[in-house]
Enzyme design. Structure first.
Site, PDB file in Angstrom:
ATOM      1  N   HIS A  25     -16.774  -6.041 -10.390  1.00 51.18           N
ATOM      2  CA  HIS A  25     -16.751  -5.688  -8.971  1.00 51.18           C
ATOM      3  C   HIS A  25     -18.081  -5.080  -8.546  1.00 51.18           C
ATOM      4  CE1 HIS A  25     -15.066  -2.977  -5.563  1.00 51.18           C
ATOM      5  NE2 HIS A  25     -15.450  -4.138  -5.075  1.00 51.18           N
ATOM      6  N   HIS A  73      -1.868 -10.903   0.345  1.00 50.93           N
ATOM      7  CA  HIS A  73      -1.720 -10.068   1.539  1.00 50.93           C
ATOM      8  C   HIS A  73      -3.078  -9.526   1.987  1.00 50.93           C
ATOM      9  CE1 HIS A  73       0.773  -8.116   4.433  1.00 50.93           C
ATOM     10  NE2 HIS A  73       0.466  -6.894   4.053  1.00 50.93           N
ATOM     11  N   GLU A 127     -13.882  -3.458 -13.382  1.00 50.50           N
ATOM     12  CA  GLU A 127     -14.613  -2.559 -12.495  1.00 50.50           C
ATOM     13  C   GLU A 127     -16.093  -2.913 -12.432  1.00 50.50           C
ATOM     14  OE1 GLU A 127     -15.850   0.715 -10.118  1.00 50.50           O
ATOM     15  OE2 GLU A 127     -14.053  -0.514 -10.287  1.00 50.50           O
ATOM     16  N   HIS A 158       3.487   1.507   8.563  1.00 50.28           N
ATOM     17  CA  HIS A 158       2.812   0.210   8.475  1.00 50.28           C
ATOM     18  C   HIS A 158       3.687  -0.887   9.080  1.00 50.28           C
ATOM     19  CE1 HIS A 158      -0.165  -2.566   7.084  1.00 50.28           C
ATOM     20  NE2 HIS A 158       0.619  -3.143   6.184  1.00 50.28           N
ATOM     21  N   HIS A 172     -13.283   2.682   2.201  1.00 48.92           N
ATOM     22  CA  HIS A 172     -13.983   1.650   1.433  1.00 48.92           C
ATOM     23  C   HIS A 172     -13.463   0.260   1.815  1.00 48.92           C
ATOM     24  CE1 HIS A 172     -16.658   0.325  -1.631  1.00 48.92           C
ATOM     25  NE2 HIS A 172     -15.734  -0.024  -2.513  1.00 48.92           N
TER      26      HIS A 172
END
Length: 372
Positions: free
Chosen positions: A88, A323, A85, A265, A150
């Site tokens: 990032h 992906h 985290e 989706h 986000h």
């Protein structure tokens, strides 16, 4: 008298524009890396590796277990997730500094016609909003709405870097006017607009699938859980006013709601593919567009295959990350196709024997400006 911005521009415009081009290209590529690191953070369940923001257990580096327990007793430290985290956050902060540097460097050129100053300001605004979403992702405990926004924010930053780079290339090349008249550019046709809207919706659906942990809610392909139209709870799956407060790690929705999200989706992917095929068929005879339309169809096909493989292979980490990379490639490729569509009318309209430059400069002026 020459204005201060013009004076600054005249000092060394060639180097300044080269620097801006470099920063915008680096920003575009670096944003891709940040998006993938964010996806990796999400996929290894490290989104709440640090329970506070901007620090981690009150520190700017991951503390030891004793200090972490003293700061937040009800959130035991998992060192690996906390470091993921924080990495990032470090790279995202670096990206923010890059945006600020780009805006400061470009400020002296803001009064010159054709310079993409508004795009620079839009990029700064979006990166600030994106930082806010990063904070809310933690403080609202992975609330799906914020997590999805986000993701879209990260893609928006990447797109603005790319658009700024393309606009700067046009500005430096001097293709701002035709005979002193602002060059017209083709507006997007309804089919182009539909492709853009469907891609945005599909990206939002992908973020919604991820934030609600619905990636394997449908087992099997092309059927879903052994049925062509399985049992689904659409109202709960797309209930956008979910309660703020619960910890949304691993999701809060029941199985039928997650199935609806996943199935939606899939439907979105089908509609997007259909429109992209129609778009390519409509404009395939335009030589300048053909490579980008072919690339767009190629990226879509690979992305579709990766999505199917994720379902069949139960969402392995590396494939789920790939992906996300496919979504990034889709955005970049469609943006380039849109750019070439809008610019193609300029290239066809420009006389082959005439050279025109900003503000009516001569070729000698352009040499002095460092353009040739």
């Amino acid at each position: 008298m020459m204005s201060s911005s013009q004076a600054s521009f005249r000092i060394d415009p060639g180097r300044r524009l080269t620097l801006l081009l470099t920063l915008s290209l680096v920003g575009f590529l670096f944003t891709m890396v940040v998006i993938l690191i964010g996806a990796w953070t999400r996929l290894v369940d490290a989104g709440l590796g640090c329970p506070d923001w901007p620090g981690c257990y009150g520190r700017m580096v991951v503390p030891d277990a004793e200090r972490a327990a003293f700061h937040t007793p009800d959130a035991p430290l998992e060192s690996f997730k906390a470091w993921v985290e924080m990495i990032h956050r470090y790279v995202a902060s670096t990206l923010g500094l890059l945006v600020i540097s780009l805006v400061v460097c470009g400020a002296p050129l803001r009064r010159f016609p054709g310079f993409p100053w508004k795009v620079s300001l839009a990029l700064l605004g979006v990166i600030l909003i994106q930082g806010g979403f990063g904070a809310f992702t933690v403080t609202l405990k992975l609330w799906p709405q914020v997590v999805t926004l986000h993701l879209l924010g990260g893609l928006s930053v990447m797109l603005l870097f790319l658009w700024l780079h393309l606009r700067l290339r046009r500005f430096k090349a001097g293709d701002l006017t035709l005979g002193g008249i602002p060059a017209p550019r083709r507006a997007l046709s309804p089919l182009w607009c539909l492709a853009v809207v469907l891609l945005v919706l599909q990206l939002a659906l992908g973020g919604w699938v991820s934030s609600n942990y619905a990636g394997i809610a449908c087992q099997g392909f092309p059927t879903c859980n052994g049925q062509w139209w399985p049992t689904m709870d659409w109202s709960e799956g797309f209930h956008l006013t979910q309660t703020v407060g619960p910890n949304y790690l691993h999701g809060q929705l029941h199985a039928d709601a997650r199935t609806a999200i996943h199935f939606g989706h899939r439907l979105g992917a089908f509609l997007l593919g259909l429109v992209l095929v129609l778009l390519a068929w409509r404009h395939w005879k335009e030589p300048g567009l053909r490579p980008w339309l072919g690339g767009l169809l190629g990226v879509y096909s690979v992305q579709l295959g990766i999505g199917i493989a994720n379902v069949l292979m139960w969402l392995p980490l590396w494939l789920a990350l790939l992906h996300t990379a496919g979504a990034v490639a889709m955005v970049a490729t469609l943006a380039m196709a849109v750019w070439h569509w809008r610019e193609s009318s300029i290239r066809s309209a420009r006389p082959q024997h005439q050279e025109t430059y900003p503000q009516g400069e001569t070729r000698q002026d352009k040499k002095e400006w460092g353009h040739v």
